[in-house]
Design a protein around this motif. Sequence first.
Motif, PDB file in Angstrom:
ATOM      1  N   LYS A  93      46.620  92.059 -36.666  1.00  0.00           N
ATOM      2  CA  LYS A  93      49.076  92.432 -35.860  1.00  0.00           C
ATOM      3  C   LYS A  93      49.239  90.689 -35.237  1.00  0.00           C
ATOM      4  N   SER A  94      50.796  91.212 -35.184  1.00  0.00           N
ATOM      5  CA  SER A  94      50.684  89.735 -35.259  1.00  0.00           C
ATOM      6  C   SER A  94      50.768  89.484 -33.276  1.00  0.00           C
ATOM      7  N   ARG A  95      50.405  88.365 -33.243  1.00  0.00           N
ATOM      8  CA  ARG A  95      50.174  87.817 -32.084  1.00  0.00           C
ATOM      9  C   ARG A  95      51.048  86.506 -31.391  1.00  0.00           C
ATOM     10  N   ASP A  96      50.976  85.694 -30.767  1.00  0.00           N
ATOM     11  CA  ASP A  96      50.955  84.064 -30.555  1.00  0.00           C
ATOM     12  C   ASP A  96      49.913  83.458 -30.424  1.00  0.00           C
ATOM     13  N   PHE A  97      49.495  82.582 -31.160  1.00  0.00           N
ATOM     14  CA  PHE A  97      48.392  81.956 -31.255  1.00  0.00           C
ATOM     15  C   PHE A  97      48.879  80.404 -30.475  1.00  0.00           C
ATOM     16  N   SER A  98      49.629  79.885 -29.769  1.00  0.00           N
ATOM     17  CA  SER A  98      50.521  79.399 -28.934  1.00  0.00           C
ATOM     18  C   SER A  98      49.205  78.586 -27.921  1.00  0.00           C
ATOM     19  N   LYS A  99      49.129  77.755 -27.458  1.00  0.00           N
ATOM     20  CA  LYS A  99      48.735  76.962 -26.044  1.00  0.00           C
ATOM     21  C   LYS A  99      49.390  75.641 -26.076  1.00  0.00           C
ATOM     22  N   LYS A 100      48.925  75.661 -24.393  1.00  0.00           N
ATOM     23  CA  LYS A 100      49.649  74.811 -23.380  1.00  0.00           C
ATOM     24  C   LYS A 100      49.279  73.465 -23.244  1.00  0.00           C
ATOM     25  N   MET A 101      49.176  72.434 -23.184  1.00  0.00           N
ATOM     26  CA  MET A 101      49.010  71.346 -22.635  1.00  0.00           C
ATOM     27  C   MET A 101      49.957  70.488 -21.674  1.00  0.00           C
ATOM     28  N   ASN A 102      49.696  70.160 -20.189  1.00  0.00           N
ATOM     29  CA  ASN A 102      49.989  69.151 -19.486  1.00  0.00           C
ATOM     30  C   ASN A 102      50.558  67.675 -20.357  1.00  0.00           C
ATOM     31  N   GLU A 103      51.998  67.190 -19.754  1.00  0.00           N
ATOM     32  CA  GLU A 103      51.933  66.188 -20.365  1.00  0.00           C
ATOM     33  C   GLU A 103      51.284  65.223 -19.773  1.00  0.00           C
ATOM     34  N   LYS A 104      50.742  65.413 -18.815  1.00  0.00           N
ATOM     35  CA  LYS A 104      49.578  63.841 -18.268  1.00  0.00           C
ATOM     36  C   LYS A 104      48.748  63.526 -19.683  1.00  0.00           C
ATOM     37  N   ALA A 105      48.116  65.051 -19.286  1.00  0.00           N
ATOM     38  CA  ALA A 105      46.562  65.456 -20.466  1.00  0.00           C
ATOM     39  C   ALA A 105      47.333  64.628 -21.457  1.00  0.00           C
ATOM     40  N   LYS A 106      48.716  65.455 -21.929  1.00  0.00           N
ATOM     41  CA  LYS A 106      48.579  64.754 -23.750  1.00  0.00           C
ATOM     42  C   LYS A 106      49.437  63.354 -23.824  1.00  0.00           C
ATOM     43  N   ARG A 107      49.749  63.028 -22.753  1.00  0.00           N
ATOM     44  CA  ARG A 107      49.829  61.544 -22.923  1.00  0.00           C
ATOM     45  C   ARG A 107      48.274  60.183 -22.693  1.00  0.00           C
ATOM     46  N   ALA A 108      48.009  61.333 -21.949  1.00  0.00           N
ATOM     47  CA  ALA A 108      46.094  60.395 -21.517  1.00  0.00           C
ATOM     48  C   ALA A 108      45.575  60.476 -22.975  1.00  0.00           C
ATOM     49  N   ALA A 109      45.497  61.707 -23.889  1.00  0.00           N
ATOM     50  CA  ALA A 109      45.126  62.029 -25.647  1.00  0.00           C
ATOM     51  C   ALA A 109      46.166  60.594 -26.552  1.00  0.00           C
ATOM     52  N   LEU A 110      47.023  60.428 -26.059  1.00  0.00           N
ATOM     53  CA  LEU A 110      47.823  59.824 -26.682  1.00  0.00           C
ATOM     54  C   LEU A 110      47.412  58.730 -26.870  1.00  0.00           C
ATOM     55  N   LEU A 111      47.266  58.273 -25.609  1.00  0.00           N
ATOM     56  CA  LEU A 111      46.653  56.494 -25.286  1.00  0.00           C
ATOM     57  C   LEU A 111      45.523  56.245 -25.900  1.00  0.00           C
ATOM     58  N   SER A 112      44.202  57.298 -25.787  1.00  0.00           N
ATOM     59  CA  SER A 112      43.391  57.524 -25.684  1.00  0.00           C
ATOM     60  C   SER A 112      43.233  57.040 -27.677  1.00  0.00           C
ATOM     61  N   ALA A 113      43.665  57.517 -28.170  1.00  0.00           N
ATOM     62  CA  ALA A 113      43.873  57.714 -29.506  1.00  0.00           C
ATOM     63  C   ALA A 113      44.168  56.545 -29.663  1.00  0.00           C
ATOM     64  N   LEU A 114      45.258  56.086 -29.864  1.00  0.00           N
ATOM     65  CA  LEU A 114      46.066  55.147 -29.840  1.00  0.00           C
ATOM     66  C   LEU A 114      44.898  53.602 -29.425  1.00  0.00           C
ATOM     67  N   SER A 115      44.015  53.334 -28.188  1.00  0.00           N
ATOM     68  CA  SER A 115      43.077  52.515 -27.671  1.00  0.00           C
ATOM     69  C   SER A 115      42.553  52.370 -28.422  1.00  0.00           C
ATOM     70  N   LYS A 116      41.858  53.977 -29.739  1.00  0.00           N
ATOM     71  CA  LYS A 116      40.521  53.984 -30.629  1.00  0.00           C
ATOM     72  C   LYS A 116      40.853  52.884 -31.123  1.00  0.00           C
ATOM     73  N   LYS A 117      42.273  53.084 -32.401  1.00  0.00           N
ATOM     74  CA  LYS A 117      42.523  53.017 -33.281  1.00  0.00           C
ATOM     75  C   LYS A 117      42.746  50.758 -32.901  1.00  0.00           C
ATOM     76  N   VAL A 118      42.881  50.320 -31.733  1.00  0.00           N
ATOM     77  CA  VAL A 118      42.541  49.440 -32.024  1.00  0.00           C
ATOM     78  C   VAL A 118      42.085  49.084 -31.781  1.00  0.00           C
ATOM     79  N   ALA A 119      40.704  49.250 -30.939  1.00  0.00           N
ATOM     80  CA  ALA A 119      39.638  48.973 -30.838  1.00  0.00           C
ATOM     81  C   ALA A 119      39.310  48.719 -31.959  1.00  0.00           C
ATOM     82  N   ASP A 120      38.881  50.144 -33.015  1.00  0.00           N
ATOM     83  CA  ASP A 120      38.554  49.657 -34.609  1.00  0.00           C
ATOM     84  C   ASP A 120      39.131  48.823 -35.625  1.00  0.00           C
ATOM     85  N   GLY A 121      40.065  48.509 -35.171  1.00  0.00           N
ATOM     86  CA  GLY A 121      40.285  47.506 -36.296  1.00  0.00           C
ATOM     87  C   GLY A 121      41.817  48.525 -37.240  1.00  0.00           C
ATOM     88  N   GLU A 122      42.039  49.226 -36.676  1.00  0.00           N
ATOM     89  CA  GLU A 122      42.711  50.121 -37.815  1.00  0.00           C
ATOM     90  C   GLU A 122      44.354  50.886 -37.424  1.00  0.00           C
TER      91      GLU A 122
END
Length: 206
Positions: A93-122
């Motif tokens: 049946k139809s349902r809502d799959f959406s999830k929530k993530m607070n802004e502080k966690a979103k920002r931390a995840a983005l900075l972590s992902a970008l830092s990984k790219k920098v560290a890996d030379g990507e």
Amino acid sequence: MAAIKVLNMSGAEVGEIELNDNVFGVEYKESLIHQAVVTRLANERQGTKSTLTRTEVRGGGIKPWRQKGTGRARQGSIRAPQWIKGGVVFAPKSRDFSKKMNEKAKRAALLSALSKKVADGEFIVIDELKVSAPKTKEMAAFAKALNLKKALVVMDNDDVNVIRAAANLPKLSTLPLAQLSTYEVVVNAVVVMTKAAVEKFQEVNA
């Protein structure tokens, strides 16, 4: 702060830029990155699937034959799940799959992902990204000069010519800085940012 070289669209080095360790040198947090990616994918799901249960299928109001004496298995309705055109057991049946993530966690995840790219030379910084016209040829030449296979190009503004020029290149994604997300960083092998985008990103997140 770590320094990284700045290239032009031809792949030649034209200078350096300092990367703030509080933005591009943070700790790698795989669990946060995973949460951000799962949240993004879940929020893209429409959840509009729906099939009919036996109570919703039209017909079947009368017992098809009497209970005993026919030699056949007892049946209460021709719309039971075992019948052709019958209802579906545990119907989706139809349902809502959406999830929530607070802004502080979103920002931390983005900075972590970008830092990984920098560290890996990507992670590549270019001085500017401009095309004379929305032609695929210019962006293809840019991708070839920097040896980009599957890359995300982040611009400081919404340059329509660049976006249209890259539209026919399946391995090259373009995105204005305001729309940058952890998911986009993770799914692309290399992240390319304009110098202006890096400076603006550091100013906001430092």
